[in-house]
Design a protein around this motif. Structure first.
Motif, PDB file in Angstrom:
ATOM      1  N   PHE A 277      -4.639   3.501 -10.966  1.00  0.00           N
ATOM      2  CA  PHE A 277      -4.525   2.623  -9.587  1.00  0.00           C
ATOM      3  C   PHE A 277      -5.513   3.098  -8.483  1.00  0.00           C
ATOM      4  O   PHE A 277      -5.238   3.599  -7.326  1.00  0.00           O
ATOM      5  CB  PHE A 277      -3.058   2.925  -9.080  1.00  0.00           C
ATOM      6  N   PRO A 278      -6.798   2.607  -8.815  1.00  0.00           N
ATOM      7  CA  PRO A 278      -7.815   3.013  -7.941  1.00  0.00           C
ATOM      8  C   PRO A 278      -7.816   2.381  -6.470  1.00  0.00           C
ATOM      9  O   PRO A 278      -8.488   2.672  -5.498  1.00  0.00           O
ATOM     10  CB  PRO A 278      -9.367   3.012  -8.484  1.00  0.00           C
ATOM     11  N   ARG A 279      -7.278   1.053  -6.545  1.00  0.00           N
ATOM     12  CA  ARG A 279      -7.274   0.244  -5.490  1.00  0.00           C
ATOM     13  C   ARG A 279      -5.880   0.289  -4.592  1.00  0.00           C
ATOM     14  O   ARG A 279      -5.751  -0.463  -3.544  1.00  0.00           O
ATOM     15  CB  ARG A 279      -7.599  -1.208  -5.845  1.00  0.00           C
ATOM     16  N   VAL A 280      -5.013   1.222  -5.125  1.00  0.00           N
ATOM     17  CA  VAL A 280      -3.824   1.514  -4.286  1.00  0.00           C
ATOM     18  C   VAL A 280      -3.888   2.212  -3.073  1.00  0.00           C
ATOM     19  O   VAL A 280      -3.912   3.481  -3.511  1.00  0.00           O
ATOM     20  CB  VAL A 280      -2.538   1.540  -5.136  1.00  0.00           C
ATOM     21  N   HIS A 281      -4.143   2.001  -1.985  1.00  0.00           N
ATOM     22  CA  HIS A 281      -4.725   2.965  -0.933  1.00  0.00           C
ATOM     23  C   HIS A 281      -3.653   4.058  -0.513  1.00  0.00           C
ATOM     24  O   HIS A 281      -4.117   5.175  -0.670  1.00  0.00           O
ATOM     25  CB  HIS A 281      -4.917   2.293   0.572  1.00  0.00           C
ATOM     26  N   SER A 282      -2.532   3.571  -0.507  1.00  0.00           N
ATOM     27  CA  SER A 282      -1.248   4.664  -0.204  1.00  0.00           C
ATOM     28  C   SER A 282      -1.041   5.523  -1.238  1.00  0.00           C
ATOM     29  O   SER A 282      -1.045   6.907  -1.016  1.00  0.00           O
ATOM     30  CB  SER A 282       0.010   4.071   0.105  1.00  0.00           C
TER      31      SER A 282
END
Length: 217
Positions: free
Chosen positions: A122-127
């Motif tokens: 999940f490289p684009r899930v900031h949290s």
């Protein structure tokens, strides 16, 4: 006042959304988590509750002894495609890892491996990236050779670099990457996020495991 619901003959705690039986102690919670870990909604609910409990220092060793960490890792494996389970599970592992002996045991149960896998998935899930980065930094701060070797094997520094590039405006990810790079290279950390560790193992932590050095995969 405490509120309860009765669903299909099971009494549900109105605050946690879990069966009352599962909230009595860590052993009961671990057993319930194990029996219901395939249910993604219940996994999130259990991880949320457990995460709140282990924010208190006195609960960390208790939860570990009861087998909660084993079940957390089991949930992470079962729901590797669910970002929320990954984030909340890593949060639990992070809170437990603030104590050295527990941190090494978490690492020995594939905690580092699971955090790195989540960052890759999940490289684009900031949290999630923030949670996992913080977990890796805490593990690294204990300066255990086996932990450092495991992180190198999993490409942890490259994952932290990727997270920083993906979210260039996030000061936390930037600082975690800078501090981690210095630790990997054996350099002093300027204004570290985590103060240099002074190893002090509490008496009640010594009984967790008889082995002197946990094996970290």
């Amino acid at each position: 006042a405490q509120q309860y619901l009765v669903i299909n003959g099971t009494t549900i705690d109105g605050q946690t959304g879990l069966p009352v039986e599962a909230t009595k102690n860590f052993g009961a919670l671990a057993r319930f988590m194990d029996s219901s870990h395939k249910d993604v909604a219940m996994a999130v609910q259990c991880l949320t509750f457990l995460g709140c409990l282990v924010c208190e220092a006195g609960n960390r060793a208790k939860s570990f002894r009861a087998g909660c960490v084993d079940v957390v890792v089991k949930s992470l494996r079962e729901h590797k495609g669910n970002a929320l389970v990954q984030e909340y599970g890593i949060w639990v592992l992070t809170m437990i890892s603030v104590e050295r002996r527990l941190a090494l045991m978490v690492a020995s149960l594939d905690g580092i491996k699971m955090a790195c896998k989540a960052m890759k998935a999940f490289p684009r899930v900031h949290s999630l990236q923030q949670r996992a980065a913080w977990f890796l930094l805490i593990q690294l701060s204990w300066k255990h050779p086996a932990v450092l070797m495991s992180m190198k094997k999993r490409g942890a520094l490259e994952l932290l670099s990727s997270a920083h590039r993906e979210f260039p405006d996030c000061k936390l990810l930037e600082k975690v990457f800078v501090d981690s790079t210095a630790m990997f290279e054996g350099r002093p950390v300027a204004e570290p996020l985590i103060a240099e560790r002074r190893v002090a193992v509490r008496q009640d932590d010594r009984s967790l495991d008889a082995t002197a050095t946990p094996r970290v995969a």
